[in-house]
Scaffold this active site. Structure first.
Site, short mmCIF file in Angstrom:
data_model
loop_
_atom_site.label_atom_id
_atom_site.label_comp_id
_atom_site.label_asym_id
_atom_site.label_seq_id
_atom_site.Cartn_x
_atom_site.Cartn_y
_atom_site.Cartn_z
N GLU A 59 -25.70 26.21 18.74
CA GLU A 59 -25.83 26.90 17.45
C GLU A 59 -26.35 28.32 17.62
O GLU A 59 -27.42 28.69 17.16
CB GLU A 59 -26.70 26.09 16.49
CG GLU A 59 -26.10 24.75 16.15
CD GLU A 59 -26.88 23.99 15.09
OE1 GLU A 59 -26.23 23.25 14.32
OE2 GLU A 59 -28.12 24.12 15.02
N GLU A 165 -21.13 19.41 15.51
CA GLU A 165 -22.18 18.62 14.86
C GLU A 165 -21.78 18.42 13.43
O GLU A 165 -21.24 19.32 12.79
CB GLU A 165 -23.53 19.34 14.88
CG GLU A 165 -24.14 19.49 16.24
CD GLU A 165 -25.52 20.14 16.18
OE1 GLU A 165 -26.23 20.01 15.15
OE2 GLU A 165 -25.88 20.82 17.16
#
Length: 169
Positions: A59, A165
């Site tokens: 991320e 995710e």
């Protein structure tokens, strides 16, 4: 495999270098990323574990290995030169030590403006990666319509797209 390059879990709000690398400058940090990535990949290879994909960071929409590779400072985005130098060090190791695809993993999957900026900068800096990985958590990342609109827009960059995710209640 997801390399976090940190002593703890990384997410958009925390991307701190490992304590062993604290205080390193850009060139030293670049070498540390490369050597660490090579070491991890060789360990997998030596143990007979093949990898299909390797994420260089987790991320990383706001950068990684802060403060050197941070992309958002005082509400302004920039510093892509440092970020790309560090990211490319991880990519180089993956390319040398594995046949795995390289994943660039972002969150804010509803934010077309940030994705457009980020992926354009990757092209500008000639960053080599195969897959755009996106996190999608509706609580933070908006509606399915926003998510799919952004992912459809990202297709123009010519990369495979995966949901890296997902948290959906």
């Amino acid at each position: 495999m997801d390399l976090h390059y940190s002593d703890f879990w990384e997410d958009p709000g925390k991307q701190f270098v490992p304590k062993a690398w604290a205080g390193l400058g850009l060139e030293e940090l670049e070498m540390a990323v490369y050597k660490y990535t090579v070491s991890v990949l060789r360990t997998f290879k030596d143990n007979g574990i093949a990898l299909d994909m390797v994420q260089v960071g987790n991320e990383i929409t706001n950068g990684f290995m802060w403060p050197v590779g941070k992309l958002e400072i005082d509400g302004k985005r920039g510093n892509y030169d440092n970020f790309c130098t560090l990211f490319k060090a991880g990519v180089k190791a993956v390319r040398e030590e594995s046949d795995a695809k390289v994943v660039l993993h972002l969150e804010r999957s509803h934010d077309q403006e940030v994705y457009e900026e980020f992926l354009t900068e990757m092209e500008k800096h000639q960053v080599d990666y195969d897959v755009l990985g996106a996190s999608y958590y509706p609580y933070w990342h908006g509606t399915f319509d926003q998510f799919f609109a952004n992912m459809n827009n990202c297709k123009k960059f010519g990369k495979e797209i995966v949901v890296a995710e997902l948290g959906y209640g």
